[in-house]
Design an enzyme around this catalytic site. Structure first.
Site, PDB file in Angstrom:
ATOM      1  N   LYS A  74      69.405  29.073  31.860  1.00  0.00           N
ATOM      2  CA  LYS A  74      70.031  29.465  30.603  1.00  0.00           C
ATOM      3  C   LYS A  74      71.207  28.547  30.268  1.00  0.00           C
ATOM      4  O   LYS A  74      71.313  28.058  29.137  1.00  0.00           O
ATOM      5  CB  LYS A  74      70.503  30.919  30.735  1.00  0.00           C
ATOM      6  CG  LYS A  74      70.801  31.599  29.425  1.00  0.00           C
ATOM      7  CD  LYS A  74      71.439  32.982  29.611  1.00  0.00           C
ATOM      8  CE  LYS A  74      70.665  33.925  30.500  1.00  0.00           C
ATOM      9  NZ  LYS A  74      69.475  34.511  29.886  1.00  0.00           N
ATOM     10  N   ARG A  95      76.463  36.651  31.471  1.00  0.00           N
ATOM     11  CA  ARG A  95      75.068  36.769  31.921  1.00  0.00           C
ATOM     12  C   ARG A  95      74.856  35.982  33.205  1.00  0.00           C
ATOM     13  O   ARG A  95      75.481  34.941  33.397  1.00  0.00           O
ATOM     14  CB  ARG A  95      74.108  36.173  30.882  1.00  0.00           C
ATOM     15  CG  ARG A  95      73.987  36.913  29.581  1.00  0.00           C
ATOM     16  CD  ARG A  95      73.023  36.149  28.678  1.00  0.00           C
ATOM     17  NE  ARG A  95      72.664  36.927  27.499  1.00  0.00           N
ATOM     18  CZ  ARG A  95      73.251  36.825  26.311  1.00  0.00           C
ATOM     19  NH1 ARG A  95      74.259  35.982  26.146  1.00  0.00           N
ATOM     20  NH2 ARG A  95      72.838  37.558  25.289  1.00  0.00           N
ATOM     21  N   GLY A 141      64.944  40.175  38.699  1.00  0.00           N
ATOM     22  CA  GLY A 141      65.561  41.137  39.632  1.00  0.00           C
ATOM     23  C   GLY A 141      67.068  41.202  39.521  1.00  0.00           C
ATOM     24  O   GLY A 141      67.699  42.084  40.089  1.00  0.00           O
ATOM     25  N   MET A 177      71.134  40.825  37.568  1.00  0.00           N
ATOM     26  CA  MET A 177      71.959  41.683  36.716  1.00  0.00           C
ATOM     27  C   MET A 177      71.598  41.635  35.235  1.00  0.00           C
ATOM     28  O   MET A 177      71.213  40.623  34.704  1.00  0.00           O
ATOM     29  CB  MET A 177      73.415  41.253  36.864  1.00  0.00           C
ATOM     30  CG  MET A 177      74.380  42.268  36.314  1.00  0.00           C
ATOM     31  SD  MET A 177      76.069  41.643  36.322  1.00  0.00           S
ATOM     32  CE  MET A 177      76.012  40.605  34.879  1.00  0.00           C
ATOM     33  N   ARG A 205      63.276  29.542  23.210  1.00  0.00           N
ATOM     34  CA  ARG A 205      62.401  29.488  24.382  1.00  0.00           C
ATOM     35  C   ARG A 205      60.978  29.218  23.891  1.00  0.00           C
ATOM     36  O   ARG A 205      60.700  29.346  22.688  1.00  0.00           O
ATOM     37  CB  ARG A 205      62.446  30.786  25.184  1.00  0.00           C
ATOM     38  CG  ARG A 205      62.126  31.993  24.344  1.00  0.00           C
ATOM     39  CD  ARG A 205      62.330  33.265  25.159  1.00  0.00           C
ATOM     40  NE  ARG A 205      62.283  34.399  24.240  1.00  0.00           N
ATOM     41  CZ  ARG A 205      62.613  35.635  24.590  1.00  0.00           C
ATOM     42  NH1 ARG A 205      63.022  35.899  25.810  1.00  0.00           N
ATOM     43  NH2 ARG A 205      62.527  36.624  23.717  1.00  0.00           N
ATOM     44  N   HIS A 208      25.529  44.189  42.154  1.00  0.00           N
ATOM     45  CA  HIS A 208      24.452  43.909  41.207  1.00  0.00           C
ATOM     46  C   HIS A 208      24.946  44.008  39.768  1.00  0.00           C
ATOM     47  O   HIS A 208      24.743  43.101  38.957  1.00  0.00           O
ATOM     48  CB  HIS A 208      23.298  44.891  41.461  1.00  0.00           C
ATOM     49  CG  HIS A 208      22.133  44.677  40.545  1.00  0.00           C
ATOM     50  ND1 HIS A 208      21.982  45.376  39.368  1.00  0.00           N
ATOM     51  CD2 HIS A 208      21.091  43.826  40.624  1.00  0.00           C
ATOM     52  CE1 HIS A 208      20.873  44.975  38.768  1.00  0.00           C
ATOM     53  NE2 HIS A 208      20.309  44.041  39.509  1.00  0.00           N
ATOM     54  N   ARG A 229      17.343  31.541  39.705  1.00  0.00           N
ATOM     55  CA  ARG A 229      16.864  32.512  40.706  1.00  0.00           C
ATOM     56  C   ARG A 229      15.465  32.961  40.339  1.00  0.00           C
ATOM     57  O   ARG A 229      15.298  33.771  39.435  1.00  0.00           O
ATOM     58  CB  ARG A 229      17.806  33.720  40.748  1.00  0.00           C
ATOM     59  CG  ARG A 229      19.132  33.421  41.413  1.00  0.00           C
ATOM     60  CD  ARG A 229      20.188  34.399  40.973  1.00  0.00           C
ATOM     61  NE  ARG A 229      20.508  34.150  39.569  1.00  0.00           N
ATOM     62  CZ  ARG A 229      21.706  34.352  39.023  1.00  0.00           C
ATOM     63  NH1 ARG A 229      22.678  34.816  39.749  1.00  0.00           N
ATOM     64  NH2 ARG A 229      21.913  34.106  37.750  1.00  0.00           N
ATOM     65  N   ARG A 231      15.821  27.871  43.022  1.00  0.00           N
ATOM     66  CA  ARG A 231      15.858  28.432  44.379  1.00  0.00           C
ATOM     67  C   ARG A 231      14.577  29.201  44.647  1.00  0.00           C
ATOM     68  O   ARG A 231      14.140  29.988  43.809  1.00  0.00           O
ATOM     69  CB  ARG A 231      17.053  29.372  44.497  1.00  0.00           C
ATOM     70  CG  ARG A 231      17.200  29.987  45.870  1.00  0.00           C
ATOM     71  CD  ARG A 231      18.442  30.841  45.963  1.00  0.00           C
ATOM     72  NE  ARG A 231      18.309  32.074  45.207  1.00  0.00           N
ATOM     73  CZ  ARG A 231      19.289  32.968  45.059  1.00  0.00           C
ATOM     74  NH1 ARG A 231      20.478  32.740  45.595  1.00  0.00           N
ATOM     75  NH2 ARG A 231      19.093  34.056  44.371  1.00  0.00           N
ATOM     76  N   SER A 255      23.933  23.131  48.137  1.00  0.00           N
ATOM     77  CA  SER A 255      24.614  23.937  47.134  1.00  0.00           C
ATOM     78  C   SER A 255      25.224  25.129  47.851  1.00  0.00           C
ATOM     79  O   SER A 255      24.523  25.879  48.522  1.00  0.00           O
ATOM     80  CB  SER A 255      23.634  24.387  46.061  1.00  0.00           C
ATOM     81  OG  SER A 255      24.315  25.194  45.128  1.00  0.00           O
ATOM     82  N   THR A 262      28.636  30.608  47.861  1.00  0.00           N
ATOM     83  CA  THR A 262      29.867  31.138  48.446  1.00  0.00           C
ATOM     84  C   THR A 262      29.951  32.655  48.393  1.00  0.00           C
ATOM     85  O   THR A 262      30.754  33.236  49.102  1.00  0.00           O
ATOM     86  CB  THR A 262      31.106  30.506  47.777  1.00  0.00           C
ATOM     87  OG1 THR A 262      30.926  30.545  46.373  1.00  0.00           O
ATOM     88  CG2 THR A 262      31.276  29.083  48.244  1.00  0.00           C
ATOM     89  N   ASN A 263      29.111  33.320  47.583  1.00  0.00           N
ATOM     90  CA  ASN A 263      29.083  34.791  47.649  1.00  0.00           C
ATOM     91  C   ASN A 263      28.642  35.208  49.040  1.00  0.00           C
ATOM     92  O   ASN A 263      29.306  35.989  49.719  1.00  0.00           O
ATOM     93  CB  ASN A 263      28.044  35.379  46.691  1.00  0.00           C
ATOM     94  CG  ASN A 263      28.398  35.147  45.246  1.00  0.00           C
ATOM     95  OD1 ASN A 263      29.447  34.621  44.944  1.00  0.00           O
ATOM     96  ND2 ASN A 263      27.495  35.548  44.367  1.00  0.00           N
ATOM     97  N   ASP A 264      27.471  34.693  49.455  1.00  0.00           N
ATOM     98  CA  ASP A 264      26.945  35.100  50.745  1.00  0.00           C
ATOM     99  C   ASP A 264      27.786  34.540  51.886  1.00  0.00           C
ATOM    100  O   ASP A 264      27.959  35.178  52.917  1.00  0.00           O
ATOM    101  CB  ASP A 264      25.487  34.650  50.885  1.00  0.00           C
ATOM    102  CG  ASP A 264      24.543  35.624  50.194  1.00  0.00           C
ATOM    103  OD1 ASP A 264      25.050  36.564  49.547  1.00  0.00           O
ATOM    104  OD2 ASP A 264      23.323  35.464  50.302  1.00  0.00           O
ATOM    105  N   CYS A 288      27.214  27.186  43.746  1.00  0.00           N
ATOM    106  CA  CYS A 288      26.559  28.011  42.739  1.00  0.00           C
ATOM    107  C   CYS A 288      26.893  29.485  42.933  1.00  0.00           C
ATOM    108  O   CYS A 288      26.304  30.343  42.315  1.00  0.00           O
ATOM    109  CB  CYS A 288      25.057  27.786  42.739  1.00  0.00           C
ATOM    110  SG  CYS A 288      24.265  28.268  44.273  1.00  0.00           S
ATOM    111  N   TYR A 316      29.604  19.039  41.708  1.00  0.00           N
ATOM    112  CA  TYR A 316      29.563  19.921  40.553  1.00  0.00           C
ATOM    113  C   TYR A 316      29.844  21.363  40.931  1.00  0.00           C
ATOM    114  O   TYR A 316      29.767  21.728  42.107  1.00  0.00           O
ATOM    115  CB  TYR A 316      28.205  19.832  39.833  1.00  0.00           C
ATOM    116  CG  TYR A 316      27.044  20.398  40.621  1.00  0.00           C
ATOM    117  CD1 TYR A 316      26.737  21.760  40.582  1.00  0.00           C
ATOM    118  CD2 TYR A 316      26.256  19.570  41.408  1.00  0.00           C
ATOM    119  CE1 TYR A 316      25.685  22.274  41.314  1.00  0.00           C
ATOM    120  CE2 TYR A 316      25.193  20.073  42.149  1.00  0.00           C
ATOM    121  CZ  TYR A 316      24.908  21.435  42.104  1.00  0.00           C
ATOM    122  OH  TYR A 316      23.867  21.956  42.835  1.00  0.00           O
TER     123      TYR A 316
END
Lengths: 871, 871
Positions: B27, B96, B105, B107, B335, B450, B556, B612, B758, B761-763, B825, B845
């Site tokens: 400030k 201030r 957090g 004053m 600002r 799902h 899929r 796949r 590929s 990363t879910n599994d 993927c 990719y």
């Protein structure tokens, strides 16, 4: 002097020795070695394997070698006083292959080479057995035509068959000498190339042996066993001797010690006036070797002397083939004698005591499988039977019993007779029945399915994944290949081999021998790895301690909850609607858990005890089927609809990856609190009794440091409160299972708080491979058969994959905490190959089921001794 | 010269500048910067943060600093012509805090410091508003007593409440100036310590600001945001100005561009003769800024000039607070202006075109969330409502519709009105109904359940794991906190926030603006990562290509099998007793698959398409419940008992770790054969149409090289056969998913055969964490709340754990095959944080659902630009 390629042996001197195995092959070197020892081997010579590849390339031997071979034959003629092709006293030889290592893929032996139309008369005269001599001759022709000339065997077989038809007989043995004479005559038509000149026979045979190095079978064998292509095979040419030349001749097989019991006495059989083949054919009953003493005392005396010499020289029990020809003893072969596990152990211990071998050698000579065999009943091998079905050998040993399909029936029927529990799969509900049954057979599941794990824990035989059996629970039968087996029918299962038999087979009972105990004590001195046990009760712990366990590596607290009187309180806890209700139910469990822990602590006085907090998902404690739910609802006094809602809300798509382990302890901290309290109260109370306790509290299914911190905070808080209350100070550790890949990966972080690691390699294999052990039976057998995997990764640790995670966790964990105590408590803790890996990567201990403790002790010693050898 | 600690600003010159943020705080530095720009800010001074820790330790300022402060006050008196404590024309200041970074957090501001019993009269005179002046004074007393003297606020509140009761009024606003006078009188009793001397007030306030650095809230804030303890805060003392001194005064807030649309025109509001608080309180309706031109033309002209200057200087839209006191314009604060996503994009593009910022900066200013917001309907933020329940925000956007509980009902009811499908969880059977519904709400499941995956694929809003709702399918209601919602009742769901509302809320429709397209084109120039899409059908692929997808990263094939006309053939295949039966059924599927592939290839002409092979376990294609089984048995013409046996034999304990992916392709090679044939036939046929195809065939769930080899062999064999048959040559690749930890670990081996990787990363997250995404709703919310995990690892890749495996696989794979093509993927392919990681470790990719393609394009550009900045 030109380089030598032909090495003589026999006749009291040999050009080679055991050291020349590289060029003489195993068999040739051994024959030279025996000659050097003064053992009377029929003389002969070995042609170096160095010539093998050259022969294959050029199709002939160098001239200088041909000259060497001829010279060696002349030497044999001199030594034996016989001549190649002589019609009165012909020199006959055998020709055999022999590489640096034994290779079953190579050429069979050609025997009686040197026989021809003239010399066969000499053999008839010598043995007085026309039929025998002509049979030898026709075999030579057949064999030679096949392997040297490439004429199909079938053509010769057709001639023999035709003769048998003419004579109206069924077996070769029914043909007379004259018949064989006629057959040999007919053989000539197709086997025109068979040379009558013995030297020509010999050269052809030598070439065939060299060429046999490159048969497709031999190439395949080398590929599998990783044997270098360029080794080549040597060729052994050896004088034939005959044990059927009269009453002063004989032939036999003898062991330097009893191969069944290990007792130190000569053991064997012989047939007077007979050829080696007669012993194998089993037409005449052989006599015990002791009788030879009476019949041919001089030869016997010499044999005994030679046996002693051979055993001392080779420093192991020898299995020796001998022939006595006209009173003269010839040793044809000596090799290390096969023996039973019990004998192997006694022999190793005795030999070490005799000073023949060192204790280290004695320990290394016994395999973990020997110890395993000793600890389980076996099917008496004298009974030959065909199994009705095969499955995975989940827990070793054999058992006989009546078929039952339900755990309750096992309990009922098991009172009056032995039973085998047969199911698609088992679950926690079946444990009561499993305790009563002699063994288990399941149609599904893998090596670490519920049935398998429980079986190994109880030391009972078990076969799992036995796909072939189709169970119909309603009819109380199973069928296999169209045959139907009813409840109450007796079957025998062999969990060592994974085979199911119809009816009752005779079993041999196990025994931990005195010598085995001695051997294991010796092994203990060599190993660095400690051996603990996985045990959930005082009695289990006692068995394990007697087997030499040095602590408990895994005490599964949930197994305590499945008992009839406890599951009730457990279920109340699960069904409770709030923390208060759960706490009330947990209060009931606390005293029971405490008593269990006290029993275990007392047994393990002075040794560490690792206790794992609650691991399985809560739904495992509830019934799944409608009937079970209705019964429980009545018992609990709630509506069955309401209970069904609870059961459904707890159901999981993949319980293995679900709400379990520390995830439960975090969402229901009161469970961890109760367990910590039970452990520490038990420890305080037995400490006051004077027992030395070393509890190690283990948090399961940790994947992230914060999970562990959460649980450790609870354990430490409760422990401190409890010790203060009792006024007792106990040394305890708080550590974690490493059973999730992410835990191994972030082990450096987890070790900032965890005081020990214990690898749960079962679960680590499940998550690391993405294999559910309950479901792999659908594809694992196929994977093993097609060699997609070299072995079941639940049985023996997958070192390249799961082993990488284990080693990574060890390195990262110890980077943070240099002296971190690390063990393994998965099923692999009892597998010798996995134990060797655990030794190599520096674990502190392995933990296995009580009945595998002796095996692990030995395997740990082997690992230490072998790694020293490698260094 | 002694070191300076007090920095003046305002009055046309400043001692500091924006560069001194470290000691002046954000400030203070900004006020100095504006002064330097010639912007009229009310004069004041900043006390350096260097003194903060010293003050906290010693409790007082060094004498030299006290002198500096006094000097600075004298300067303010000179500049303003007012005096501290003057009863006629008093100098009033605000005090201030202001640290290097904004810290909520700390004053609150103390305003109107300098007021006392005498000077308050000056304020009354100046503003002509007794009520206002006395209200200011009593606030100062309260605030000062609270933060400086530590007297509880409640005591003062009690006095005010008492007065309101006496007057029979309810709100502060109903109290008159006289009432406040009386209240201030009563305040004196408890606030005796309140100093009348303005300098004493000032010193107390400065000390309180310094000490506020160590309030528990501030410490906690620093801990969370990792702000160093030793920075300290600066103190800003600034002259108060008043917009309520008469008709030539005013106060307002103005943006340099429209924050809702981004239009380049001044946008804002003001109130004549009013104080800033009046704008906030909303009692008087503010006027549009344009009106100021008419009322106070000079001030307006100056304001416009200053706004231009500020925007140019700060190179971004400014949100400016101003006050006009007696015709004199003062800028109180500037600002960066908050704006909607649509405005943000337009502003960035416009500013780049104006040359104010570079294109790179324009791209970096837009967050992926901005793009996301643009692509989904939103709840109009002007409606303030309380949600009835919260769950996981599984797919963004908002939707309104009538509740339905069954997919079939969605189809029926969906014809006449919009519906929201509400279920415990969804399954493949529900996809038909999901296509019709506006959005989904499930009680269970995680971010990759799902419902979540399908929703993101369809670009529909979805909330999962909404534990609070209890569904009763029979009664067709759900209840939440005791309230019951019936089928047909309208609800609104906000998938961006995970919130469920009762009734119909107003939505704002999404639009991909022209400027957004421009911005994304600029982004494309900066990124290195390619962006592909996960799409299973031609229409999906078309949407994605329009959004800029550069290929398909995951098609899929099994999703194609769930359609009504295909599942029949699929089920026949599963139920078939032998290979022949399976092949017959597969023959029916082949032409359907082929047509699907052809449609996709045509859309993706010239771009790679990764297909796949079959992934899910076979039981997913069969009904589970008895009724479904009976219906299917009738349809198939087999006995329902028999079908039930098949269903049971396919059931798995942990399907996620079961018989699926390449494990199916290995045990049923005919499935892989059919799929390879369908792909290559489709490719050959469209090639003949002139379409350029680049098929990449991907084998799922590989854990071991031999599995991949087995499947590759099949694919290559079929591909070669097929191409020969068509007389067409196609460039195709065979690669693998890396979704099992062991595959990442043994990537060096797998890369000997695999032509691309590929990451699934879910599994990989499921196995690496041991988390079932279908089951985590039971503990994940708890984990996030307790910060056991920083975020849902299925939403944003867990870099320390799963990221380690990803990186390991990249390194090992490329060690074997230097140019190995590697993508991702999993769902993480559309998550900005995860995309940054993918860029860093060198992936080629990312692939994500069609609606996330624009987001991924931007995130990939950010990753590239940021990594260049770091270098």
């Amino acid at each position: 002097m030109a380089k030598r390629y032909v090495y003589n042996f026999g006749g009291k001197r040999a050009d080679g020795s055991a050291k020349k195995k590289d060029i003489l092959g195993g068999k040739g070197a051994n024959l030279a070695e025996m000659t050097n020892l003064g053992v009377p081997v029929p003389p002969g010579f070995t042609i170096s394997s160095e010539l093998c590849l050259d022969y294959i390339r050029r199709g002939r031997l160098p001239k200088s070698v041909l000259a060497e071979v001829k010279k060696a034959i002349r030497r044999l003629e001199r030594l034996t006083g016989r001549r190649f092709g002589d019609p009165e006293n012909p020199l006959l030889v055998s020709v055999r292959s022999g590489a640096r290592v034994s290779m079953p893929g190579m050429m069979d032996t050609i025997l009686n080479l040197g026989l021809n139309d003239r010399s066969v008369k000499g053999l008839i005269a010598k043995t007085g057995d026309k039929r025998f001599a002509l049979d030898c001759y026709r075999r030579l022709i057949q064999m030679y035509c096949d392997v040297v000339l490439g004429i199909p065997r079938s053509k010769f077989e057709a001639i023999i068959d035709a003769r048998k038809k003419e004579k109206g007989v069924k077996f070769d043995i029914d043909l007379s000498g004259d018949d064989w004479e006629e057959i040999i005559r007919r053989f000539r038509r197709i086997g025109q190339g068979f040379p009558q000149d013995p030297e020509e026979q010999l050269m052809g045979a030598i070439g065939a042996v060299f060429k046999s190095w490159n048969t497709p079978r031999a190439i395949e064998y080398r590929r599998i066993y990783d044997i270098p292509e360029d080794w080549g095979t040597a060729v052994n040419v050896q004088t034939m001797v005959f044990g059927n030349t009269g009453p002063k001749s004989a032939t036999g097989v003898v062991f330097t010690r009893d191969p069944a019991t290990g007792e130190k006495k000569i053991y064997g059989e012989f047939l007077p006036n007979a050829q080696g083949e007669d012993v194998v054919a089993g037409i005449r009953t052989p006599q015990k070797i002791d009788d030879l003493k009476r019949i041919l005392p001089d030869a016997y005396k010499e044999l005994v002397k030679i046996l002693k010499k051979l055993e001392r020289h080779y420093r192991d029990v020898q299995d020796v083939e001998f022939t006595i020809e006209e009173g003269k003893l010839w040793i044809l072969q000596t090799r290390v004698g096969k023996r039973t596990a019990r004998a192997a152990i006694k022999i190793a211990v005795d030999m070490a005591k005799e000073g023949l071998i060192t204790k280290k050698e004695a320990v290394l000579r016994i395999t973990p499988q020997d110890i395993d065999q000793l600890l389980h009943p076996m099917i008496d091998p004298s009974q030959k039977r065909t199994p009705i079905a095969s499955g995975l050998p989940a827990s070793p040993g054999a058992a006989v019993g009546a078929i039952v399909f339900e755990a309750e029936d096992a309990i009922k029927l098991g009172r009056s007779r032995p039973v085998i529990l047969v199911r698609d799969e088992t679950s926690a509900d079946d444990v009561g029945g499993m305790k009563v049954a002699q063994g288990f057979l399941t149609a599904r599941g893998g090596m670490t399915s519920h049935a398998a794990v429980v079986a190994r824990g109880m030391g009972k035989p078990c076969i799992v994944g036995c796909d072939a059996i189709k169970i119909d629970y309603k009819k109380r039968v199973f069928s296999v290949d169209g045959r139907v087996f009813h409840e109450g029918d007796v079957i025998t299962i062999d969990g060592t081999e994974g085979k199911v038999f119809e009816g009752r087979l005779k079993l041999i009972e196990p025994r931990m021998t005195k010598e085995a105990q001695t051997l294991l004590k010796w092994a203990d001195r060599f190993r660095r790895l400690k051996v603990r046990t996985n045990a959930d009760t005082g009695p289990d712990a006692k068995v394990a301690r007697e087997f030499g366990a040095e602590g408990i590596g895994l005490c599964r607290t949930e197994h305590m909850f499945f008992a009839k009187d406890r599951i009730q309180a457990m279920r109340e806890m699960i069904i409770a609607k709030d923390e208060k209700g759960r706490k009330r139910a947990l209060e009931k469990l606390l005293p029971m858990q405490k008593e269990d822990f006290k029993a275990i602590f007392r047994v393990m006085d002075g040794l560490p005890v690792t206790i794992r907090t609650l691991d399985p998902p809560l739904h495992e404690f509830l019934p799944r089927e409608r009937e079970g739910i209705e019964a429980l609802a009545r018992e609990m006094g709630i509506k069955s609809d309401e209970l069904e809602l609870i059961v459904n809300s707890l159901a999981e798509a993949n319980p293995m990856l679900g709400h379990r382990g520390c995830r439960l302890g975090i969402t229901y901290p009161e469970i961890t609190e109760m367990q910590a309290r039970a452990i520490i109260e038990a420890a305080c109370e037995v400490t006051k009794e004077g027992v030395k306790v070393l509890p190690e509290i283990m948090i399961p299914v940790v994947a992230e440091l914060n999970e562990f911190k959460n649980q450790k905070e609870i354990v430490v808080r409760i422990a401190e409160e409890t010790m203060k209350r009792y006024g007792v100070r106990i040394r305890y550790l708080v550590g974690t299972m490493i059973e999730i890949p992410r835990a191994a990966i972030t082990a450096d972080q987890i070790a900032t708080e965890a005081e020990f690691f214990s690898y749960g390699t079962n679960d680590l294999t499940q998550t690391g491979f993405g294999f559910s052990r309950d479901d792999i039976a659908k594809f694992l057998p196929y994977y093993l058969e097609r060699k997609i995997l070299p072995h079941d990764p639940f049985q023996s640790l997958d070192i390249p994959g799961i082993g990488f995670l284990v080693e990574l966790g060890v390195k990262r964990g110890r980077k943070t905490r240099r002296n971190l105590k690390i063990g393994i408590c998965g099923e692999h803790g009892g597998d010798p190959r996995s134990i060797e890996f655990c030794h190599r990567i520096g674990l502190d201990y392995v933990s296995c089921s009580p009945y595998r403790v002796p095996i692990a002790r030995l395997a740990a010693a082997h690992a230490a001794l072998r790694s020293r050898q490698r260094r």
